[in-house]
Enzyme design. Structure first.
Site, PDB file in Angstrom:
ATOM      1  N   CYS A 141      30.150  36.968  42.332  1.00 49.33           N
ATOM      2  CA  CYS A 141      30.223  38.345  41.820  1.00 49.33           C
ATOM      3  C   CYS A 141      28.864  38.889  41.386  1.00 49.33           C
ATOM      4  CB  CYS A 141      31.210  38.439  40.671  1.00 49.33           C
ATOM      5  SG  CYS A 141      32.880  38.011  41.137  1.00 49.33           S
ATOM      6  N   HIS A 278      29.438  44.866  36.540  1.00 51.62           N
ATOM      7  CA  HIS A 278      30.409  44.239  37.439  1.00 51.62           C
ATOM      8  C   HIS A 278      31.804  44.550  36.919  1.00 51.62           C
ATOM      9  CE1 HIS A 278      32.658  41.598  39.851  1.00 51.62           C
ATOM     10  NE2 HIS A 278      32.843  40.680  38.915  1.00 51.62           N
ATOM     11  N   ASN A 308      38.611  43.547  40.901  1.00 50.04           N
ATOM     12  CA  ASN A 308      37.328  42.842  41.005  1.00 50.04           C
ATOM     13  C   ASN A 308      37.001  42.630  42.481  1.00 50.04           C
ATOM     14  OD1 ASN A 308      35.246  40.994  41.073  1.00 50.04           O
ATOM     15  ND2 ASN A 308      36.096  39.649  39.510  1.00 50.04           N
TER      16      ASN A 308
HETATM   17  N1  COA Z   1      51.394  38.193  34.505  1.00 49.71           N
HETATM   18  C1  COA Z   1      52.104  37.788  33.438  1.00 49.71           C
HETATM   19  N2  COA Z   1      51.764  36.730  32.703  1.00 49.71           N
HETATM   20  C2  COA Z   1      50.648  36.067  33.048  1.00 49.71           C
HETATM   21  C3  COA Z   1      49.862  36.438  34.138  1.00 49.71           C
HETATM   22  C4  COA Z   1      50.277  37.542  34.900  1.00 49.71           C
HETATM   23  N3  COA Z   1      49.590  37.997  35.967  1.00 49.71           N
HETATM   24  N4  COA Z   1      48.829  35.588  34.244  1.00 49.71           N
HETATM   25  C5  COA Z   1      48.948  34.718  33.234  1.00 49.71           C
HETATM   26  N5  COA Z   1      50.059  35.010  32.518  1.00 49.71           N
HETATM   27  C6  COA Z   1      50.564  34.327  31.343  1.00 49.71           C
HETATM   28  C7  COA Z   1      50.074  32.917  31.220  1.00 49.71           C
HETATM   29  O1  COA Z   1      50.864  32.039  31.977  1.00 49.71           O
HETATM   30  C8  COA Z   1      50.197  32.676  29.739  1.00 49.71           C
HETATM   31  O2  COA Z   1      51.529  32.386  29.449  1.00 49.71           O
HETATM   32  P1  COA Z   1      51.907  31.267  28.317  1.00 49.71           P
HETATM   33  O3  COA Z   1      51.327  31.821  27.052  1.00 49.71           O
HETATM   34  O4  COA Z   1      53.392  31.243  28.361  1.00 49.71           O
HETATM   35  O5  COA Z   1      51.240  30.033  28.787  1.00 49.71           O
HETATM   36  C9  COA Z   1      49.895  34.045  29.142  1.00 49.71           C
HETATM   37  O6  COA Z   1      50.084  34.995  30.184  1.00 49.71           O
HETATM   38  C10 COA Z   1      48.486  34.178  28.613  1.00 49.71           C
HETATM   39  O7  COA Z   1      47.614  33.694  29.616  1.00 49.71           O
HETATM   40  P2  COA Z   1      46.068  33.638  29.375  1.00 49.71           P
HETATM   41  O8  COA Z   1      45.410  33.009  30.566  1.00 49.71           O
HETATM   42  O9  COA Z   1      45.823  33.020  28.037  1.00 49.71           O
HETATM   43  O10 COA Z   1      45.728  35.197  29.302  1.00 49.71           O
HETATM   44  P3  COA Z   1      44.374  35.875  28.929  1.00 49.71           P
HETATM   45  O11 COA Z   1      44.608  36.774  27.792  1.00 49.71           O
HETATM   46  O12 COA Z   1      43.227  34.912  28.841  1.00 49.71           O
HETATM   47  O13 COA Z   1      44.118  36.796  30.208  1.00 49.71           O
HETATM   48  C11 COA Z   1      42.772  36.822  32.196  1.00 49.71           C
HETATM   49  C12 COA Z   1      43.958  36.183  31.480  1.00 49.71           C
HETATM   50  C13 COA Z   1      42.605  36.143  33.524  1.00 49.71           C
HETATM   51  C14 COA Z   1      43.102  38.300  32.411  1.00 49.71           C
HETATM   52  C15 COA Z   1      41.502  36.688  31.329  1.00 49.71           C
HETATM   53  O14 COA Z   1      41.348  35.356  30.881  1.00 49.71           O
HETATM   54  C16 COA Z   1      40.269  37.100  32.082  1.00 49.71           C
HETATM   55  O15 COA Z   1      40.129  38.240  32.481  1.00 49.71           O
HETATM   56  N6  COA Z   1      39.311  36.185  32.280  1.00 49.71           N
HETATM   57  C17 COA Z   1      38.100  36.491  33.013  1.00 49.71           C
HETATM   58  C18 COA Z   1      38.417  36.388  34.467  1.00 49.71           C
HETATM   59  C19 COA Z   1      37.340  37.001  35.321  1.00 49.71           C
HETATM   60  O16 COA Z   1      36.813  38.033  35.013  1.00 49.71           O
HETATM   61  N7  COA Z   1      37.048  36.343  36.439  1.00 49.71           N
HETATM   62  C20 COA Z   1      36.101  36.813  37.394  1.00 49.71           C
HETATM   63  C21 COA Z   1      34.687  36.668  36.904  1.00 49.71           C
HETATM   64  S1  COA Z   1      33.571  37.298  38.068  1.00 49.71           S
END
Ligand code: COA
Length: 351
Positions: A141, A278, A308
């Site tokens: 990215c 980004h 993204n």
């Molecule tokens: N829909 C519904 N629930 C979802 C889900 C979805 N698409 N994806 C994950 N969940 C659930 C998980 O299973 C978890 O459930 P649990 O509590 O029962 O285990 C819960 O939601 C929380 O998951 P978590 O991973 O802790 O959520 P989060 O608040 O960290 O958000 C992201 C997840 C991916 C949105 C966040 O971590 C993020 O944006 N990270 C950066 C990713 C990124 O930018 N990557 C590219 C970099 S270039």
């Protein structure tokens, strides 16, 4: 150098890396962005549509990421075709012909083929001349910022005159569409800029850039299959991510590289007219805005409509900013990105 998060064990090596990297400011001839272009596939995939495929909802995706929809390439689209279309717009915007380009860099982590490079396919599609260096660059990215800095450096030697720098991805090809934790995040697209000697009428001069990569973080985000390592297997040719850790690095990383770039140029957040970050997650973007103490109006956001798009995200957003009149002569523009590697990078442009 003050370290904002000394207690964060992930971040310590990153901070020391930045400290080492920022000892001097490069002095270069004036190289500018002469034109921009972009191209997104027509097919829109909404959160509601995704929620009929996996256990998710528009509310969950939008609240956590700011994404409402993303574009998905057709089977007939390739990274080369997306990139070529964006490049044509950028060339037209710059008032140049493909034959004027002697350096072509395609930033992508989803090349059409392991070899030849996507850049060579784009060269042929555009009808560029033979005496042109054509290469792909993979910094995930952060790819566009990496490619911009490399092109700027090569043009600054005087050995190349005009560069085409493209960020293009068909990231949908690496998504596991049954994995709700990643499939909601990504989209396809391409954006391009033409670089060359600054023109009096439209300077858009590159002032500075800084790149880096954080040792020991490769397992946080990547595609653990499809490569040549004995540890990979084609069965794992999908994006795998430890989202929370990536999130922390993204916020801290974008802040640190921004602080470093501004400080060594005698600037502050208040001097920045527009940040083109980004587009990974609206919460990451808002954290950056708060750090810079900038109102949200000064941060370009289109993650709601594209998700993204990896290396394509900054040039896609930049082209949108240009065409919607958000850039004025004299504006200080900051590009800042973070991606798999983990890599990071920023660049300052005086529009
Ligand atoms: N829909 C519904 N629930 C979802 C889900 C979805 N698409 N994806 C994950 N969940 C659930 C998980 O299973 C978890 O459930 P649990 O509590 O029962 O285990 C819960 O939601 C929380 O998951 P978590 O991973 O802790 O959520 P989060 O608040 O960290 O958000 C992201 C997840 C991916 C949105 C966040 O971590 C993020 O944006 N990270 C950066 C990713 C990124 O930018 N990557 C590219 C970099 S270039």
């Amino acid at each position: 150098m003050r370290h904002a998060f000394p207690e964060c064990r992930f971040f310590a090596p990153f901070a020391s890396h930045l400290t080492r990297a920022s000892v001097s400011t490069p002095s270069t001839p004036a190289i500018a962005i002469l034109g921009t272009g972009s191209n997104a596939p027509a097919r829109v995939l909404t959160n509601d549509e995704l929620s009929r495929r996996v256990d998710t909802s528009d509310e969950w995706i939008f609240t956590r990421t700011g994404i409402r929809e993303r574009r998905i390439a057709d089977a007939g689209d390739s990274v080369a075709s997306l990139a070529t279309a964006a490049a044509r717009f950028a060339l037209a915007d710059a008032g140049l012909e493909p034959s004027d380009i002697d350096l072509l860099i395609v930033a992508t982590c989803t090349p059409d083929l392991p070899m030849p490079s996507t850049a060579c396919l784009v060269q042929t599609a555009l009808g560029m001349r033979e005496r042109a260096a054509c290469l792909d660059l993979n910094a995930a990215c952060t790819g566009f910022v990496y490619a911009l800095d490399h092109a700027w450096a090569l043009l600054s030697t005087g050995r190349y005159r005009h560069a085409l720098v493209i960020g293009a991805e068909k990231i949908s090809s690496l998504v596991d569409w049954s994995d709700r934790t990643t499939c909601v995040l990504f989209g396809d697209g391409a954006g391009a800029v033409v670089l060359g000697p600054a023109r009096a009428a439209s300077p858009a001069r590159i002032l500075d850039a800084q790149l880096g990569a954080i040792p020991g973080t490769a397992d946080l985000l990547g595609v653990p299959g499809g490569g040549s390592s004995p540890a990979t297997s084609d069965a794992r040719r999908h994006i795998a991510m430890r989202g929370k850790e990536v999130f922390k690095f993204a916020v801290r990383g974008m802040e640190e590289v921004t602080r470093d770039l501004l400080a060594r140029n005698g600037l502050s957040g208040a001097d920045v007219a527009l940040v083109v970050p980004h587009q990974a997650n609206l919460r990451i973007i808002h954290a950056l805005a708060q750090y810079l103490e900038l109102p949200y109006e000064r941060i370009l956001v289109n993650v709601d409509r594209y998700g993204n798009t990896s290396a394509a995200s900054i040039p896609l957003a930049l082209d949108e900013a240009r065409r919607s009149g958000r850039l004025k002569s004299g504006d200080l523009v900051l590009f800042v990105a973070f991606g798999a590697g983990l890599t990071y990078g920023g660049a300052l442009v005086r529009w």
